[in-house]
Design an enzyme around this catalytic site. Structure first.
Site, mmCIF file in Angstrom:
data_model
loop_
_atom_site.group_PDB
_atom_site.id
_atom_site.type_symbol
_atom_site.label_atom_id
_atom_site.label_comp_id
_atom_site.label_asym_id
_atom_site.label_seq_id
_atom_site.Cartn_x
_atom_site.Cartn_y
_atom_site.Cartn_z
ATOM 1 N N HIS A 18 0.847 -1.187 0.000
ATOM 2 C CA HIS A 18 0.000 0.000 0.000
ATOM 3 C C HIS A 18 0.881 1.235 0.000
ATOM 4 C CE1 HIS A 18 -4.182 -1.637 1.014
ATOM 5 N NE2 HIS A 18 -3.423 -2.680 0.739
ATOM 6 N N CYS B 102 -8.155 -1.962 3.577
ATOM 7 C CA CYS B 102 -8.934 -2.899 4.385
ATOM 8 C C CYS B 102 -9.901 -2.132 5.283
ATOM 9 C CB CYS B 102 -7.993 -3.753 5.240
ATOM 10 S SG CYS B 102 -8.846 -4.848 6.379
#
Length: 316
Positions: free
Chosen positions: A216, A247
């Site tokens: 990420h 998430c």
């Protein structure tokens, strides 16, 4: 992942990881158009859906239709995320090429995301592996089982994650029936030195079964971390068009590394990916129309392709 040994495979995960964090739902027709556009840009590996209950994640209610659309693309390798045995049963009925189960290295994140401890997740993985094997015996279609070790580099809920615990869970996942394992920087905590150290240790212990990296760009380190993992021999990386994703159960877990930025990284170094950068940027424009008002990320879209990049490096 059948690319030449010097090539890199970029797996587009935007349809799963990118859309799961959005409040809105995207029409199935747009998802299929996204898949076709990504395929036209040279992408061949896709993680397309998560088999979770639609009431919990309405964005994935059309999972079976999206899998079917992906499987119709010539040469596409289609993977899906399964959080548990029920999800795996639904996934197996769709006959994807691979299923990915997340196993978090963070106890706190595992409880928040899967409502079970990491070791309980490994036990569920063993049940999924057994179901996969029964399905293969009955259907003749063997689905590859992958595990992503989530929060392998740190966790917003727990903080530090012990590297020895990451390696223990990799070993446990492989023993439970996983074919391959990847390491995931779910919340964007990794730095290149940490990435190099952990992937080196994992690949020394488990070899080519440490097959992919998932990064990420939450803190602007995504592309640097991809490069660091590539230096250890990793040749498959997850990425999301326009850097979408995150998430829902990990606070601050914004933005996967952008597919177009990863494509540019390797194009600039002359490493083949089979990706067409102008086509990826055109598809990003389509995505902006499908997601009006949604923030899109990525450096190459913002700055443009440099004139010094050779045409052969831009268009595969």
């Amino acid at each position: 992942m059948n690319a030449p040994p010097d090539a890199v495979v970029v797996r587009e995960v935007g349809l799963r990881d990118g859309l799961q964090i959005l409040a809105r739902t995207v029409p199935t027709a747009h998802k299929i158009a996204w898949l076709r556009g990504a395929h036209a840009a040279g992408l061949r590996e896709f993680e397309v859906v998560s088999f979770v209950p639609p009431k919990l994640m309405p964005q994935m209610a059309d999972a079976a239709e999206v899998v079917a659309g992906a499987l119709a693309l010539p040469g596409a390798v289609v993977s899906v995320l399964v959080p548990n045995l029920k999800g795996a049963a639904r996934a197996l009925a769709c006959q994807p090429h691979a299923m990915l189960m997340p196993v978090s290295a963070s106890h706190a994140h595992s409880l928040a995301n899967l409502k079970r401890t990491p070791d309980e997740a490994v036990a569920e993985l063993a049940a999924i592996a057994a179901a996969r094997d029964r399905h293969a015996a009955e259907s003749g279609h063997r689905v590859k089982l992958e595990v992503g070790i989530s929060t392998a580099f740190g966790c917003t809920l727990q903080g530090r994650v012990d590297e020895a615990e990451v390696l223990r869970l990799v070993q446990a996942a492989l023993a439970a029936g996983a074919d391959e394992v990847g390491l995931a920087d779910t919340v964007g905590y990794a730095d290149p030195e940490h990435v190099k150290r952990l992937f080196t240790a994992a690949r020394a212990a488990f070899g080519e079964r440490i097959a992919f990296g998932h990064f990420h760009d939450t803190r602007g380190m995504g592309v640097a971390n991809v490069w660091a993992a590539w230096q250890t021999g990793v040749r498959c990386f997850d990425a999301s068009l326009a850097g979408l994703g995150g998430c829902p159960h990990a606070p601050g877990a914004s933005g996967n590394v952008a597919t177009e930025d990863v494509a540019y990284l390797f194009a600039s170094m002359g490493v083949p990916t089979g990706l067409n950068l102008p086509e990826l940027l055109r598809l990003r424009g389509d995505l902006a129309q499908w997601l009006p008002g949604e923030p899109l990320h990525g450096a190459i879209a913002r700055a443009g392709l440099p004139k010094t990049l050779q045409p052969a490096e831009v268009s595969a």
